[in-house]
Design a protein around this motif. Structure first.
Motif, PDB file in Angstrom:
ATOM      1  N   LEU A 139       0.856  -1.189   0.000  1.00  0.00           N
ATOM      2  CA  LEU A 139       0.000   0.000   0.000  1.00  0.00           C
ATOM      3  C   LEU A 139       0.890   1.237   0.000  1.00  0.00           C
ATOM      4  O   LEU A 139       1.662   1.446   0.940  1.00  0.00           O
ATOM      5  CB  LEU A 139      -0.915  -0.018   1.226  1.00  0.00           C
ATOM      6  CG  LEU A 139      -1.817   1.202   1.469  1.00  0.00           C
ATOM      7  CD1 LEU A 139      -2.639   1.546   0.235  1.00  0.00           C
ATOM      8  CD2 LEU A 139      -2.720   0.954   2.670  1.00  0.00           C
ATOM      9  N   LEU A 140       0.807   2.031  -1.053  1.00  0.00           N
ATOM     10  CA  LEU A 140       1.625   3.230  -1.196  1.00  0.00           C
ATOM     11  C   LEU A 140       0.806   4.476  -0.904  1.00  0.00           C
ATOM     12  O   LEU A 140      -0.289   4.652  -1.438  1.00  0.00           O
ATOM     13  CB  LEU A 140       2.192   3.331  -2.619  1.00  0.00           C
ATOM     14  CG  LEU A 140       3.148   2.228  -3.079  1.00  0.00           C
ATOM     15  CD1 LEU A 140       3.578   2.484  -4.524  1.00  0.00           C
ATOM     16  CD2 LEU A 140       4.361   2.135  -2.174  1.00  0.00           C
ATOM     17  N   GLY A 141       1.363   5.370  -0.083  1.00  0.00           N
ATOM     18  CA  GLY A 141       0.704   6.626   0.237  1.00  0.00           C
ATOM     19  C   GLY A 141       0.902   7.673  -0.842  1.00  0.00           C
ATOM     20  O   GLY A 141       1.414   7.402  -1.929  1.00  0.00           O
ATOM     21  N   ILE A 220       3.516   1.989   3.048  1.00  0.00           N
ATOM     22  CA  ILE A 220       4.646   2.919   2.959  1.00  0.00           C
ATOM     23  C   ILE A 220       4.137   4.337   2.725  1.00  0.00           C
ATOM     24  O   ILE A 220       3.385   4.594   1.783  1.00  0.00           O
ATOM     25  CB  ILE A 220       5.607   2.502   1.834  1.00  0.00           C
ATOM     26  CG1 ILE A 220       5.972   1.019   1.965  1.00  0.00           C
ATOM     27  CG2 ILE A 220       6.872   3.363   1.875  1.00  0.00           C
ATOM     28  CD1 ILE A 220       6.804   0.482   0.828  1.00  0.00           C
ATOM     29  N   GLN A 221       4.561   5.262   3.583  1.00  0.00           N
ATOM     30  CA  GLN A 221       4.115   6.648   3.509  1.00  0.00           C
ATOM     31  C   GLN A 221       5.270   7.624   3.713  1.00  0.00           C
ATOM     32  O   GLN A 221       6.301   7.276   4.295  1.00  0.00           O
ATOM     33  CB  GLN A 221       3.059   6.929   4.590  1.00  0.00           C
ATOM     34  CG  GLN A 221       1.750   6.185   4.430  1.00  0.00           C
ATOM     35  CD  GLN A 221       0.773   6.527   5.538  1.00  0.00           C
ATOM     36  OE1 GLN A 221       1.086   6.415   6.722  1.00  0.00           O
ATOM     37  NE2 GLN A 221      -0.427   6.954   5.167  1.00  0.00           N
ATOM     38  N   GLY A 222       5.058   8.850   3.247  1.00  0.00           N
ATOM     39  CA  GLY A 222       5.888   9.986   3.621  1.00  0.00           C
ATOM     40  C   GLY A 222       5.029  10.910   4.465  1.00  0.00           C
ATOM     41  O   GLY A 222       3.920  10.563   4.864  1.00  0.00           O
ATOM     42  N   THR A 223       5.529  12.109   4.719  1.00  0.00           N
ATOM     43  CA  THR A 223       4.734  13.110   5.432  1.00  0.00           C
ATOM     44  C   THR A 223       5.250  14.497   5.087  1.00  0.00           C
ATOM     45  O   THR A 223       6.323  14.636   4.463  1.00  0.00           O
ATOM     46  CB  THR A 223       4.764  12.875   6.953  1.00  0.00           C
ATOM     47  OG1 THR A 223       3.756  13.669   7.578  1.00  0.00           O
ATOM     48  CG2 THR A 223       6.135  13.229   7.548  1.00  0.00           C
ATOM     49  N   GLY A 251      -0.551  -4.109   8.338  1.00  0.00           N
ATOM     50  CA  GLY A 251       0.661  -4.372   7.569  1.00  0.00           C
ATOM     51  C   GLY A 251       1.863  -3.713   8.221  1.00  0.00           C
ATOM     52  O   GLY A 251       1.725  -2.861   9.107  1.00  0.00           O
ATOM     53  N   THR A 252       3.071  -4.084   7.800  1.00  0.00           N
ATOM     54  CA  THR A 252       4.297  -3.457   8.295  1.00  0.00           C
ATOM     55  C   THR A 252       4.387  -2.048   7.730  1.00  0.00           C
ATOM     56  O   THR A 252       4.374  -1.857   6.513  1.00  0.00           O
ATOM     57  CB  THR A 252       5.533  -4.277   7.881  1.00  0.00           C
ATOM     58  OG1 THR A 252       5.431  -5.595   8.432  1.00  0.00           O
ATOM     59  CG2 THR A 252       6.807  -3.612   8.364  1.00  0.00           C
ATOM     60  N   LYS A 253       4.498  -1.052   8.616  1.00  0.00           N
ATOM     61  CA  LYS A 253       4.395   0.352   8.200  1.00  0.00           C
ATOM     62  C   LYS A 253       5.769   1.019   8.159  1.00  0.00           C
ATOM     63  O   LYS A 253       6.525   0.986   9.134  1.00  0.00           O
ATOM     64  CB  LYS A 253       3.458   1.112   9.153  1.00  0.00           C
ATOM     65  CG  LYS A 253       2.021   0.571   9.140  1.00  0.00           C
ATOM     66  CD  LYS A 253       1.126   1.338  10.106  1.00  0.00           C
ATOM     67  CE  LYS A 253      -0.322   0.888   9.978  1.00  0.00           C
ATOM     68  NZ  LYS A 253      -0.546  -0.462  10.503  1.00  0.00           N
TER      69      LYS A 253
END
Length: 329
Positions: A139-141, A220-223, A251-253
């Motif tokens: 899952l991509l942010g 996986i995310q940024g901010t 999921g593993t974040k």
């Protein structure tokens, strides 16, 4: 034998090279923001000659190429500051406001590529240790950092014959994942329902069922901003989906940071959507940086010293595993 001198760079290469110079100047300065950096066109031309063996004799021709690129993209990237004298006597700054995805994808490129490669290496290492079954569900942010990771995933999937199911509302990532050069037998892409936000280049909305009903291998995310461990983004609409991914999806974040997100103050008129501790890993670029950025980074490490555990140390990136209490997992 002396290398033959190029006549000129392609427009995108020219733009990215100038952004790289701005980034280098900022890292080596004491100013508080990259928007405080002003570069005379003579310095830019000298840099292009030394870096790419390209000799530009006409300053206005360089600026014309930059404007053509901006017009094609539909956003402003540079501000021209005219000086007294001739038309070719001017300096450049990075344009403000700098809020669009198509602007941000050019900024801090080196750091974004480093941490995106770090995310890929973590995925591969985890696959090797745990024997994940393909296709991997990722899952991509939103955001420009994740856009650069999508480029790497598309390339690696084809080169290493790894199958992915990728879920995302990031239109920049979507574009990269469905390019004709992508291996469609290895990548399947899913998106949530919603409307398109042209500023952040994302799909925003309240319907997150496609995310919530799946268990992911990696999220996986940024901010945009981190203040005292709290996470903020500019878009109020995107915040809801981002918070759902972080708080409710399984999921593993992974949190990808360039270090420039670390701030002395929170975003104005915005509430946090989560905290650093909500993630399982934090990935940061390695290397020298601006003194102000370094100070905020040192404070960040001090604040989370008890829960950050070095997982992978590379020449280009650092991966910290976040230690959770048993009841937090």
């Amino acid at each position: 034998m002396q290398e033959r001198q190029k006549h000129r760079l392609k427009q995108k290469e020219l733009v990215m090279s100038i952004f790289s110079l701005f980034s280098t100047e900022f890292e080596e300065s004491n100013v508080s923001s990259i928007w405080d950096i002003t570069l005379p066109i003579e310095k830019i031309i000298t840099y292009l000659n030394e870096k790419h063996n390209v000799l530009y004799k006409n300053a206005m021709w360089v600026y014309t190429q930059l404007r053509r690129y901006e017009n094609e993209l539909g956003v402003r990237l540079f501000q021209k500051i005219q000086k007294e004298g001739s038309e070719s006597n001017f300096s450049l700054k990075i344009y403000q406001p700098f809020i669009y995805f198509f602007q941000k994808q050019h900024l801090y490129l080196s750091q974004k590529i480093k941490i995106s490669n770090g995310a890929w290496d973590l995925i591969k290492n985890t696959m090797g240790r745990t024997g994940f079954e393909e296709p991997l569900k990722i899952l991509l942010g939103a955001g420009s950092t994740i856009y650069h990771l999508a480029i790497i995933l598309a390339k690696r999937s084809k080169e290493e014959n790894i199958r992915f199911k990728i879920y995302t509302h990031n239109l920049g990532s979507l574009k990269q994942l469905v390019e004709p050069k992508t291996s469609f037998k290895n990548i399947t892409v899913y998106t949530p329902a919603g409307k398109i936000d042209p500023v952040t280049y994302t799909i925003v909305g309240e319907d997150n069922e496609i995310y919530l009903k799946n268990k992911f291998d990696f999220i996986i995310q940024g901010t945009s901003c981190i203040h005292r461990g709290n996470l903020y983004i500019e878009s109020a609409e995107e915040k809801n989906r981002k918070q759902t991914m972080l708080k409710e999806c399984e999921g593993t974040k992974l949190l990808l940071l360039t270090k420039h997100e670390l701030s002395d103050s929170p975003l104005k008129n915005r509430s946090p959507y989560g905290r650093v501790e909500d993630y399982d890993y934090v990935i940061l670029p390695k290397g020298n940086t601006n003194p102000g950025v370094q100070k905020r980074y040192d404070n960040f490490l001090k604040q989370f010293d008890k829960i950050l555990e070095a997982e992978i140390l590379s020449w280009n990136y650092l991966i910290f595993k976040i230690k959770h209490q048993p009841d937090e997992v």
